[in-house]
Design a protein around this motif. Structure first.
Motif, mmCIF file in Angstrom:
data_model
loop_
_atom_site.group_PDB
_atom_site.id
_atom_site.type_symbol
_atom_site.label_atom_id
_atom_site.label_comp_id
_atom_site.label_asym_id
_atom_site.label_seq_id
_atom_site.Cartn_x
_atom_site.Cartn_y
_atom_site.Cartn_z
ATOM 1 N N LEU A 158 0.830 -1.200 0.000
ATOM 2 C CA LEU A 158 0.000 0.000 0.000
ATOM 3 C C LEU A 158 0.868 1.256 0.000
ATOM 4 C CD1 LEU A 158 -2.905 1.051 0.086
ATOM 5 C CD2 LEU A 158 -2.782 0.981 2.582
ATOM 6 N N THR A 159 1.963 1.210 0.753
ATOM 7 C CA THR A 159 2.891 2.341 0.791
ATOM 8 C C THR A 159 3.509 2.585 -0.580
ATOM 9 O OG1 THR A 159 3.431 1.910 3.116
ATOM 10 C CG2 THR A 159 5.009 3.228 1.851
ATOM 11 N N TYR A 160 3.907 1.520 -1.240
ATOM 12 C CA TYR A 160 4.499 1.654 -2.575
ATOM 13 C C TYR A 160 3.458 2.137 -3.592
ATOM 14 C CZ TYR A 160 9.005 -0.569 -1.458
ATOM 15 O OH TYR A 160 10.253 -0.844 -0.974
ATOM 16 N N THR A 161 2.213 1.707 -3.443
ATOM 17 C CA THR A 161 1.157 2.185 -4.336
ATOM 18 C C THR A 161 0.978 3.689 -4.185
ATOM 19 O OG1 THR A 161 -0.010 0.056 -4.191
ATOM 20 C CG2 THR A 161 -1.283 1.941 -4.964
ATOM 21 N N ALA A 162 0.972 4.147 -2.930
ATOM 22 C CA ALA A 162 0.858 5.582 -2.670
ATOM 23 C C ALA A 162 2.069 6.333 -3.212
ATOM 24 C CB ALA A 162 0.715 5.829 -1.171
ATOM 25 N N LEU A 163 3.246 5.736 -3.076
ATOM 26 C CA LEU A 163 4.465 6.366 -3.579
ATOM 27 C C LEU A 163 4.427 6.490 -5.098
ATOM 28 C CD1 LEU A 163 7.263 7.490 -2.945
ATOM 29 C CD2 LEU A 163 8.142 5.144 -2.961
ATOM 30 N N LEU A 164 3.945 5.452 -5.761
ATOM 31 C CA LEU A 164 3.840 5.489 -7.224
ATOM 32 C C LEU A 164 2.938 6.632 -7.668
ATOM 33 C CD1 LEU A 164 4.444 4.050 -9.972
ATOM 34 C CD2 LEU A 164 2.301 2.797 -9.599
ATOM 35 N N ARG A 165 1.781 6.758 -7.033
ATOM 36 C CA ARG A 165 0.879 7.837 -7.391
ATOM 37 C C ARG A 165 1.472 9.195 -7.013
ATOM 38 N NH1 ARG A 165 -0.852 5.263 -10.792
ATOM 39 N NH2 ARG A 165 -2.855 4.177 -10.888
ATOM 40 N N GLY A 166 2.222 9.236 -5.920
ATOM 41 C CA GLY A 166 2.850 10.484 -5.504
ATOM 42 C C GLY A 166 3.916 10.962 -6.473
ATOM 43 N N LEU A 167 4.644 10.026 -7.081
ATOM 44 C CA LEU A 167 5.658 10.396 -8.081
ATOM 45 C C LEU A 167 5.028 11.218 -9.201
ATOM 46 C CD1 LEU A 167 7.692 7.078 -8.514
ATOM 47 C CD2 LEU A 167 8.633 9.271 -7.782
ATOM 48 N N ALA A 168 3.867 10.770 -9.664
ATOM 49 C CA ALA A 168 3.186 11.473 -10.752
ATOM 50 C C ALA A 168 2.787 12.880 -10.338
ATOM 51 C CB ALA A 168 1.958 10.675 -11.195
ATOM 52 N N SER A 169 2.294 13.008 -9.102
ATOM 53 C CA SER A 169 1.891 14.325 -8.617
ATOM 54 C C SER A 169 3.089 15.256 -8.485
ATOM 55 C CB SER A 169 1.184 14.190 -7.264
ATOM 56 O OG SER A 169 0.002 13.435 -7.394
ATOM 57 N N LEU A 170 4.201 14.726 -7.989
ATOM 58 C CA LEU A 170 5.412 15.538 -7.854
ATOM 59 C C LEU A 170 5.915 16.006 -9.222
ATOM 60 C CD1 LEU A 170 7.337 13.530 -5.113
ATOM 61 C CD2 LEU A 170 6.427 15.839 -4.884
ATOM 62 N N HIS A 171 5.889 15.086 -10.196
ATOM 63 C CA HIS A 171 6.350 15.455 -11.535
ATOM 64 C C HIS A 171 5.436 16.495 -12.151
ATOM 65 C CE1 HIS A 171 6.774 14.748 -15.985
ATOM 66 N NE2 HIS A 171 7.999 15.047 -15.633
ATOM 67 N N LYS A 172 4.128 16.314 -11.975
ATOM 68 C CA LYS A 172 3.166 17.288 -12.484
ATOM 69 C C LYS A 172 3.410 18.651 -11.857
ATOM 70 C CE LYS A 172 -0.825 18.089 -14.739
ATOM 71 N NZ LYS A 172 -1.029 17.853 -16.189
ATOM 72 N N GLY A 173 3.901 18.636 -10.607
ATOM 73 C CA GLY A 173 4.183 19.878 -9.900
ATOM 74 C C GLY A 173 5.533 20.479 -10.187
ATOM 75 N N GLY A 174 6.317 19.836 -11.066
ATOM 76 C CA GLY A 174 7.574 20.435 -11.495
ATOM 77 C C GLY A 174 8.848 19.762 -11.027
#
Length: 202
Positions: A158-174
């Motif tokens: 579950l932690t890795y799933t959240a991390l995967l989705r977080g990577l996309a948000s961070l990239h979208k944020g620059g």
């Protein structure tokens, strides 16, 4: 049929996915979809039924084209290599300049996720697919003696799933390659390697 204009439906759906990826479901107009697919409004409705139906098809196309190869990495027998390749491929996909920034699936979770709304069933299913694949890989790591026996594979997946989705948000944020690759290194370091096992350099 003679006299009927043919079109590549799969290609049109993938182009629609890029349009949704760029602007989100709400921000993508029918005019945007016409421009992306090369189809007129009536043809869009005839082919796909509605904007919502096309969005769901676009999410499925996105998963087949971009997500499936990333999940394939989790089949590697060495758990450190599997997790490292999983996140490395995710970062490579995010950094691909031929596609919009971020991740369409992650965007769908934030924009239309939940029990209702366009793409809701897809996003819930996709999160389950990712979580199940991660847990299966981690369970194999425990069974093969690579990970500590008391590893909470459900929580780590579950932690890795959240991390995967977080990577996309961070990239979208620059955030750029350096920052995203640092997260890959940390993700590998989170693995509870069984005491006494040789730790390979990532």
């Amino acid at each position: 049929m003679s006299g009927t204009k043919q079109f590549d439906e799969a290609a049109a759906v993938l182009r629609a996915a890029h349009a949704f990826w760029e602007k989100g479901f709400a921000g993508t107009s029918l005019s945007d979809l016409e421009a992306a697919t090369g189809l007129g409004r009536s043809s869009l409705y005839n082919a796909f039924g509605s904007k919502e139906a096309l969005y769901e098809r676009a999410l499925e196309s996105y998963a087949d084209t971009y997500a499936r190869p990333i999940l394939k990495a989790l089949e590697l027998p060495d758990i450190r290599a599997a997790i490292g390749e999983f996140f490395s491929l995710a970062v490579q996909a995010l950094l691909d300049t031929s596609t919009p920034p971020g991740c369409l699936a992650a965007m769908a979770c934030l924009e239309t996720g939940g029990a209702e709304g366009p793409g809701a069933k897809f996003t819930a299913f996709q999160l389950k697919v990712i979580g199940d694949a991660l847990r299966s890989a981690l369970d194999r790591g425990v069974a093969s003696g690579q990970l500590a026996e008391k590893t909470d594979t459900a929580a780590l997946a579950l932690t890795y799933t959240a991390l995967l989705r977080g990577l996309a948000s961070l990239h979208k944020g620059g955030q750029g390659a350096r920052e995203l690759q640092a997260i890959v290194r940390v993700s590998i370091g989170m693995l509870p390697i069984k005491a006494g096992r040789h730790r390979k350099t990532a």
